[in-house]
Write a protein that holds these residues in place. Structure first.
Motif, PDB file in Angstrom:
ATOM      1  N   ILE A  32     -14.172  -5.241  -1.876  1.00  0.00           N
ATOM      2  CA  ILE A  32     -13.535  -4.081  -2.516  1.00  0.00           C
ATOM      3  C   ILE A  32     -13.537  -4.095  -4.038  1.00  0.00           C
ATOM      4  CG2 ILE A  32     -12.008  -3.358  -0.626  1.00  0.00           C
ATOM      5  CD1 ILE A  32      -9.815  -5.116  -1.901  1.00  0.00           C
ATOM      6  N   TYR A  36     -12.304  -1.245  -8.040  1.00  0.00           N
ATOM      7  CA  TYR A  36     -11.377  -1.432  -9.158  1.00  0.00           C
ATOM      8  C   TYR A  36     -12.096  -1.657 -10.481  1.00  0.00           C
ATOM      9  CZ  TYR A  36      -8.035  -1.723  -5.376  1.00  0.00           C
ATOM     10  OH  TYR A  36      -7.281  -1.432  -4.264  1.00  0.00           O
ATOM     11  N   VAL A  44      -2.444  -0.923 -12.622  1.00  0.00           N
ATOM     12  CA  VAL A  44      -2.452  -1.033 -11.151  1.00  0.00           C
ATOM     13  C   VAL A  44      -1.281  -1.904 -10.699  1.00  0.00           C
ATOM     14  CG1 VAL A  44      -3.745  -1.813  -9.123  1.00  0.00           C
ATOM     15  CG2 VAL A  44      -4.952  -0.682 -10.995  1.00  0.00           C
ATOM     16  N   GLY A  64       4.090   7.048  -9.593  1.00  0.00           N
ATOM     17  CA  GLY A  64       2.669   7.274  -9.313  1.00  0.00           C
ATOM     18  C   GLY A  64       2.450   8.368  -8.292  1.00  0.00           C
ATOM     19  N   MET A  67       0.252   8.619  -1.531  1.00  0.00           N
ATOM     20  CA  MET A  67      -0.916   7.867  -1.067  1.00  0.00           C
ATOM     21  C   MET A  67      -2.143   8.752  -0.818  1.00  0.00           C
ATOM     22  SD  MET A  67      -0.262   4.737  -1.372  1.00  0.00           S
ATOM     23  CE  MET A  67       0.483   5.327  -2.863  1.00  0.00           C
ATOM     24  N   HIS A  71      -5.733   8.328  -3.141  1.00  0.00           N
ATOM     25  CA  HIS A  71      -6.975   7.851  -2.514  1.00  0.00           C
ATOM     26  C   HIS A  71      -7.949   8.959  -2.127  1.00  0.00           C
ATOM     27  CE1 HIS A  71      -3.882   4.686  -1.971  1.00  0.00           C
ATOM     28  NE2 HIS A  71      -4.856   3.923  -2.394  1.00  0.00           N
ATOM     29  N   ILE A  76     -12.604   5.855   1.531  1.00  0.00           N
ATOM     30  CA  ILE A  76     -12.346   4.451   1.875  1.00  0.00           C
ATOM     31  C   ILE A  76     -12.538   4.276   3.378  1.00  0.00           C
ATOM     32  CG2 ILE A  76     -10.474   2.754   2.083  1.00  0.00           C
ATOM     33  CD1 ILE A  76      -9.368   3.978  -0.587  1.00  0.00           C
ATOM     34  N   GLU A  80     -12.709  -1.614   4.359  1.00  0.00           N
ATOM     35  CA  GLU A  80     -12.027  -1.736   3.070  1.00  0.00           C
ATOM     36  C   GLU A  80     -10.510  -1.778   3.268  1.00  0.00           C
ATOM     37  OE1 GLU A  80     -14.549   0.390  -0.307  1.00  0.00           O
ATOM     38  OE2 GLU A  80     -14.210   1.715   1.410  1.00  0.00           O
ATOM     39  N   VAL A  84      -7.985  -4.908   2.118  1.00  0.00           N
ATOM     40  CA  VAL A  84      -6.725  -4.802   1.357  1.00  0.00           C
ATOM     41  C   VAL A  84      -5.583  -5.482   2.128  1.00  0.00           C
ATOM     42  CG1 VAL A  84      -4.945  -3.132   0.668  1.00  0.00           C
ATOM     43  CG2 VAL A  84      -7.309  -2.853  -0.118  1.00  0.00           C
ATOM     44  N   LEU A 109       2.346  -1.036   6.010  1.00  0.00           N
ATOM     45  CA  LEU A 109       1.048  -0.669   5.421  1.00  0.00           C
ATOM     46  C   LEU A 109       0.130  -0.040   6.471  1.00  0.00           C
ATOM     47  CD1 LEU A 109       0.436  -3.683   3.037  1.00  0.00           C
ATOM     48  CD2 LEU A 109       1.281  -1.396   2.466  1.00  0.00           C
ATOM     49  N   LEU A 112       0.520   3.554   7.016  1.00  0.00           N
ATOM     50  CA  LEU A 112       0.018   4.437   5.950  1.00  0.00           C
ATOM     51  C   LEU A 112      -1.489   4.657   6.041  1.00  0.00           C
ATOM     52  CD1 LEU A 112       2.049   2.978   2.943  1.00  0.00           C
ATOM     53  CD2 LEU A 112       2.387   5.209   4.035  1.00  0.00           C
ATOM     54  N   VAL A 116      -4.825   6.917   3.653  1.00  0.00           N
ATOM     55  CA  VAL A 116      -5.680   6.155   2.730  1.00  0.00           C
ATOM     56  C   VAL A 116      -7.165   6.260   3.104  1.00  0.00           C
ATOM     57  CG1 VAL A 116      -6.225   3.808   1.919  1.00  0.00           C
ATOM     58  CG2 VAL A 116      -3.833   4.514   2.125  1.00  0.00           C
TER      59      VAL A 116
HETATM   60  C1  HEM Z   1      -1.727   1.028   2.782  1.00  0.00           C
HETATM   61  C2  HEM Z   1      -2.639   0.619   1.905  1.00  0.00           C
HETATM   62  C3  HEM Z   1      -2.605   0.985   0.450  1.00  0.00           C
HETATM   63  C4  HEM Z   1      -1.552   1.227  -0.369  1.00  0.00           C
HETATM   64  C5  HEM Z   1      -0.058   1.156  -0.044  1.00  0.00           C
HETATM   65  C6  HEM Z   1      -2.093   1.555  -1.675  1.00  0.00           C
HETATM   66  C7  HEM Z   1      -1.321   1.834  -2.795  1.00  0.00           C
HETATM   67  C8  HEM Z   1      -1.819   2.305  -3.989  1.00  0.00           C
HETATM   68  C9  HEM Z   1      -1.019   2.722  -5.122  1.00  0.00           C
HETATM   69  C10 HEM Z   1       0.515   2.676  -5.179  1.00  0.00           C
HETATM   70  C11 HEM Z   1      -1.852   3.139  -6.090  1.00  0.00           C
HETATM   71  C12 HEM Z   1      -1.480   3.655  -7.497  1.00  0.00           C
HETATM   72  C13 HEM Z   1      -1.471   5.185  -7.517  1.00  0.00           C
HETATM   73  C14 HEM Z   1      -1.270   5.718  -8.909  1.00  0.00           C
HETATM   74  O1  HEM Z   1      -1.701   5.092  -9.870  1.00  0.00           O
HETATM   75  O2  HEM Z   1      -0.672   6.798  -9.062  1.00  0.00           O
HETATM   76  C15 HEM Z   1      -3.207   2.969  -5.589  1.00  0.00           C
HETATM   77  C16 HEM Z   1      -4.369   3.254  -6.282  1.00  0.00           C
HETATM   78  C17 HEM Z   1      -5.626   2.862  -5.878  1.00  0.00           C
HETATM   79  N1  HEM Z   1      -5.980   2.350  -4.661  1.00  0.00           N
HETATM   80 FE1  HEM Z   1      -4.733   1.993  -3.137  1.00  0.00          FE
HETATM   81  N2  HEM Z   1      -3.457   1.508  -1.625  1.00  0.00           N
HETATM   82  C18 HEM Z   1      -3.814   1.169  -0.345  1.00  0.00           C
HETATM   83  C19 HEM Z   1      -5.100   0.993   0.123  1.00  0.00           C
HETATM   84  C20 HEM Z   1      -6.230   1.034  -0.645  1.00  0.00           C
HETATM   85  C21 HEM Z   1      -7.566   0.700  -0.189  1.00  0.00           C
HETATM   86  C22 HEM Z   1      -7.937   0.264   1.241  1.00  0.00           C
HETATM   87  C23 HEM Z   1      -8.400   0.830  -1.240  1.00  0.00           C
HETATM   88  C24 HEM Z   1      -9.891   0.559  -1.257  1.00  0.00           C
HETATM   89  C25 HEM Z   1     -10.360  -0.581  -1.625  1.00  0.00           C
HETATM   90  C26 HEM Z   1      -7.597   1.260  -2.386  1.00  0.00           C
HETATM   91  C27 HEM Z   1      -8.073   1.516  -3.656  1.00  0.00           C
HETATM   92  C28 HEM Z   1      -7.327   2.048  -4.683  1.00  0.00           C
HETATM   93  C29 HEM Z   1      -7.876   2.391  -5.979  1.00  0.00           C
HETATM   94  C30 HEM Z   1      -9.327   2.208  -6.424  1.00  0.00           C
HETATM   95  C31 HEM Z   1      -6.817   2.915  -6.742  1.00  0.00           C
HETATM   96  C32 HEM Z   1      -6.870   3.473  -8.168  1.00  0.00           C
HETATM   97  C33 HEM Z   1      -6.555   2.409  -9.157  1.00  0.00           C
HETATM   98  C34 HEM Z   1      -6.499   2.996 -10.557  1.00  0.00           C
HETATM   99  O3  HEM Z   1      -5.751   3.951 -10.781  1.00  0.00           O
HETATM  100  O4  HEM Z   1      -7.204   2.491 -11.401  1.00  0.00           O
HETATM  101  N3  HEM Z   1      -6.287   1.380  -1.973  1.00  0.00           N
HETATM  102  N4  HEM Z   1      -3.155   2.474  -4.298  1.00  0.00           N
END
Ligand code: HEM
Length: 119
Positions: A32, A36, A44, A64, A67, A71, A76, A80, A84, A109, A112, A116
């Motif tokens: 993954i 990022y 983050v 923020g 969800m 995403h 995704i 992936e 996570v 998780l 959710l 996602v």
């Molecule tokens: C239940 C699982 C997950 C939760 C609870 C979660 C939670 C979050 C949260 C809280 C944010 C920040 C949102 C914001 O900035 O407003 C975020 C951003 C992000 N998530 Fe997730 N996530 C999950 C799964 C995933 C998965 C599987 C991926 C893929 C690899 C992923 C990739 C990303 C990316 C790339 C960002 C943006 C980061 C940035 O702003 O630079 N997430 N996620």
């Protein structure tokens, strides 16, 4: 009375450390890491720790995105999502979290997932 999951995870200080370790793991996880590549790890960590704290029964300071909004457009996949979850379990181990609490975090998780994957 039963302690909240937030309390049993060690409160805001410990959850902030868990979120920091989690983000560090994502950045080096070959499954993954590319997701990022353009992220600011400091931001983050801040968003993920606030989400985690609010979602486990601590103070709600999460500002923020929800969800789906966070995403959407990433497409995704299941692998992936599993990557996570694996990182989360490892970060919990790194911070001495017990089996019962790990199971509760995993369940939250997993619930959710539809907010996602494949958006
Ligand atoms: C239940 C699982 C997950 C939760 C609870 C979660 C939670 C979050 C949260 C809280 C944010 C920040 C949102 C914001 O900035 O407003 C975020 C951003 C992000 N998530 Fe997730 N996530 C999950 C799964 C995933 C998965 C599987 C991926 C893929 C690899 C992923 C990739 C990303 C990316 C790339 C960002 C943006 C980061 C940035 O702003 O630079 N997430 N996620």
């Amino acid at each position: 009375m039963k302690q909240s999951l937030y309390e049993r995870l060690g409160g805001s200080e410990n959850i902030t450390q868990i979120a920091s370790d989690l983000t560090d793991l994502h950045i080096v996880n070959p499954r993954i890491a590319a997701r990022y590549a353009n992220s600011d790890p400091v931001l983050v960590k801040k968003q993920v720790s606030a989400f985690f704290i609010a979602g486990t029964g601590g103070p709600d300071n999460y500002t923020g995105k929800d969800m789906i909004a966070a995403h959407r457009g990433m497409n995704i996949d299941n692998d992936e999502f599993m990557a996570v979850l694996d990182d989360v379990m490892q970060a919990l181990d790194m911070n001495g979290i017990g089996q019962r609490e790990k199971e509760e975090v995993l369940f939250i998780l997993y619930s959710l997932k539809s907010e996602v994957v494949y958006l």
